[in-house]
Scaffold this active site. Sequence first.
Site, short mmCIF file in Angstrom:
data_model
loop_
_atom_site.label_atom_id
_atom_site.label_comp_id
_atom_site.label_asym_id
_atom_site.label_seq_id
_atom_site.Cartn_x
_atom_site.Cartn_y
_atom_site.Cartn_z
N LYS A 1 0.87 -1.18 0.00
CA LYS A 1 0.00 0.00 0.00
C LYS A 1 0.90 1.21 0.00
O LYS A 1 1.82 1.31 0.82
CB LYS A 1 -0.92 0.02 1.22
N GLN B 1 -12.67 7.69 10.57
CA GLN B 1 -12.66 6.23 10.84
C GLN B 1 -13.77 5.80 11.80
O GLN B 1 -14.17 4.64 11.83
CB GLN B 1 -11.33 5.80 11.46
N GLY C 1 -6.04 4.28 17.25
CA GLY C 1 -5.55 5.52 16.66
C GLY C 1 -4.04 5.63 16.59
O GLY C 1 -3.49 6.31 15.72
N THR C 2 -3.34 4.95 17.51
CA THR C 2 -1.88 5.12 17.59
C THR C 2 -1.17 4.23 16.57
O THR C 2 -1.12 3.02 16.73
CB THR C 2 -1.40 4.82 19.02
N ASP C 3 -0.65 4.89 15.52
CA ASP C 3 0.01 4.15 14.44
C ASP C 3 1.32 4.80 14.04
O ASP C 3 1.84 4.56 12.96
CB ASP C 3 -0.94 4.03 13.23
N LYS D 1 2.49 9.12 19.00
CA LYS D 1 1.04 9.17 19.25
C LYS D 1 0.71 8.34 20.50
O LYS D 1 1.42 7.38 20.82
CB LYS D 1 0.27 8.60 18.06
P1 NAD Z 1 -9.75 12.32 11.43
O1 NAD Z 1 -8.79 13.42 11.14
O2 NAD Z 1 -10.96 12.17 10.59
O3 NAD Z 1 -10.25 12.44 12.97
C1 NAD Z 1 -9.31 12.68 13.99
C2 NAD Z 1 -9.86 12.31 15.35
O4 NAD Z 1 -8.88 12.59 16.34
C3 NAD Z 1 -11.08 13.12 15.77
O5 NAD Z 1 -11.82 12.37 16.71
C4 NAD Z 1 -10.44 14.35 16.44
O6 NAD Z 1 -11.32 14.98 17.34
C5 NAD Z 1 -9.28 13.70 17.16
N1 NAD Z 1 -8.12 14.56 17.31
C6 NAD Z 1 -7.54 15.38 16.39
N2 NAD Z 1 -6.45 15.97 16.91
C7 NAD Z 1 -6.34 15.55 18.18
C8 NAD Z 1 -5.42 15.79 19.24
N3 NAD Z 1 -4.39 16.61 19.08
N4 NAD Z 1 -5.62 15.14 20.42
C9 NAD Z 1 -6.64 14.29 20.60
N5 NAD Z 1 -7.54 14.01 19.62
C10 NAD Z 1 -7.39 14.62 18.44
O7 NAD Z 1 -8.88 10.99 11.45
P2 NAD Z 1 -9.34 9.48 11.20
O8 NAD Z 1 -9.20 9.16 9.75
O9 NAD Z 1 -10.64 9.23 11.87
O10 NAD Z 1 -8.17 8.69 11.95
C11 NAD Z 1 -8.08 8.71 13.36
C12 NAD Z 1 -6.77 8.10 13.78
O11 NAD Z 1 -6.70 6.73 13.38
C13 NAD Z 1 -5.53 8.77 13.17
O12 NAD Z 1 -4.55 8.90 14.17
C14 NAD Z 1 -5.07 7.77 12.12
O13 NAD Z 1 -3.69 7.86 11.84
C15 NAD Z 1 -5.43 6.47 12.80
N6 NAD Z 1 -5.59 5.31 11.91
C16 NAD Z 1 -5.13 4.10 12.37
C17 NAD Z 1 -5.27 2.98 11.57
C18 NAD Z 1 -4.80 1.64 12.10
O14 NAD Z 1 -4.75 0.68 11.33
N7 NAD Z 1 -4.52 1.51 13.37
C19 NAD Z 1 -5.83 3.07 10.30
C20 NAD Z 1 -6.32 4.31 9.87
C21 NAD Z 1 -6.20 5.43 10.69
#
Ligand code: NAD
Length: 325
Positions: A71, A142, A224-226, A230
């Site tokens: 990817k 997400q 969220g932590t990736d 984070k």
């Molecule tokens: P998004 O930008 O649509 O939403 C971000 C979310 O995080 C919202 O709930 C927002 O309120 C919150 N947020 C933003 N800045 C913040 C901060 N400084 N402190 C605390 N909260 C904060 O993002 P998304 O597409 O929903 O992705 C959310 C997270 O998931 C990202 O960190 C992304 O990298 C991660 N992610 C992980 C995987 C995985 O496989 N584990 C896959 C995709 C995304």
Amino acid sequence: MADGLLIVTEEVCAEVVSRAEAFTAVEAVFGAMASGDAYNFPVIREAIGYADALYGFKSGFDRAGKSLGLKSGGYWPGNADKGLTNHQSTIFLFDPDTGKLRALVGGNYLTAVRTAASSSVSIAHLAREDAKVLGMVGAGHQSTFQLRAAAEQRSFDRVVAWNPHPEMLPKLGAVAEELGLGFEAVSAEELGAQADVIITITSAFEPLLMAEWIKPGTHIACMGTDTKGKQEVDPMLLSRATVFTDEVAQSVSIGEAQHAVAAGHLKEDAITPIGAVINGDHRGRSTAEEITLFDGTGVGLQDLAVAAVAAKMAEETGRATTVAL
Ligand code: NAD
């Protein structure tokens, strides 16, 4: 697959890959990773010094599922102003017998559906059967995928939610309502007191949930932590919980466990790959009071697994474009 290169668009991916198919594909590849049949290659992720973008590759090979590829994509913070998703990715699949390029598959919908499948697999294998209250921390792109997939794993009757930006919560509430689930915005502490299963899916760089807020018996999927730096939960929670992950190497370097391991609250060898539970080599939850925590870091093999489903289904239903190579 027919000869030639298959092109599968974002729109077609959303039509042909259901949550159930993503769940099956992700569960199978986690099992293959734990048994040594599939492995991820080192991740590359770079700030390219242009458009504030982060760009990279996640790749691997699944010998059992015959998926080879990568990817490619990343994060472009200015995209939202252009009406585009900030995260952009494309999946490349290669024939493992010849190395020939077989498919180009849109990766945006698939990333969301495979990430939701990951937490769902953890809920299916680790959450208490009698879980009734789902706690959602996060309300971004997400989060609605996460909620829809989690809702299928247990007989939840309501959702409690908290987000650092509360104005984003109504979108999540609308999905809960559509699913026939009660929805209440609560404080983070109250969420911990009420929820039987918690999903965290934010971009946080500091703990949002403290260990003492989480009640016995909870299953928590930290999604969220990736990335290095984070963090979504108190590292002490990982010393109280039994910790599972998709891949241990990522969990301790870029996942939620990075902080607990660095602080000495958790040893790397105490983290169990969820695939061991799927394969029947680890019992998973052992008591009703145990807190289980899944560190879902996101691996390339998940992307390949769902992209392979998309390519197969799109080809079978005549919705892929085929280009001679
Ligand atoms: P998004 O930008 O649509 O939403 C971000 C979310 O995080 C919202 O709930 C927002 O309120 C919150 N947020 C933003 N800045 C913040 C901060 N400084 N402190 C605390 N909260 C904060 O993002 P998304 O597409 O929903 O992705 C959310 C997270 O998931 C990202 O960190 C992304 O990298 C991660 N992610 C992980 C995987 C995985 O496989 N584990 C896959 C995709 C995304």
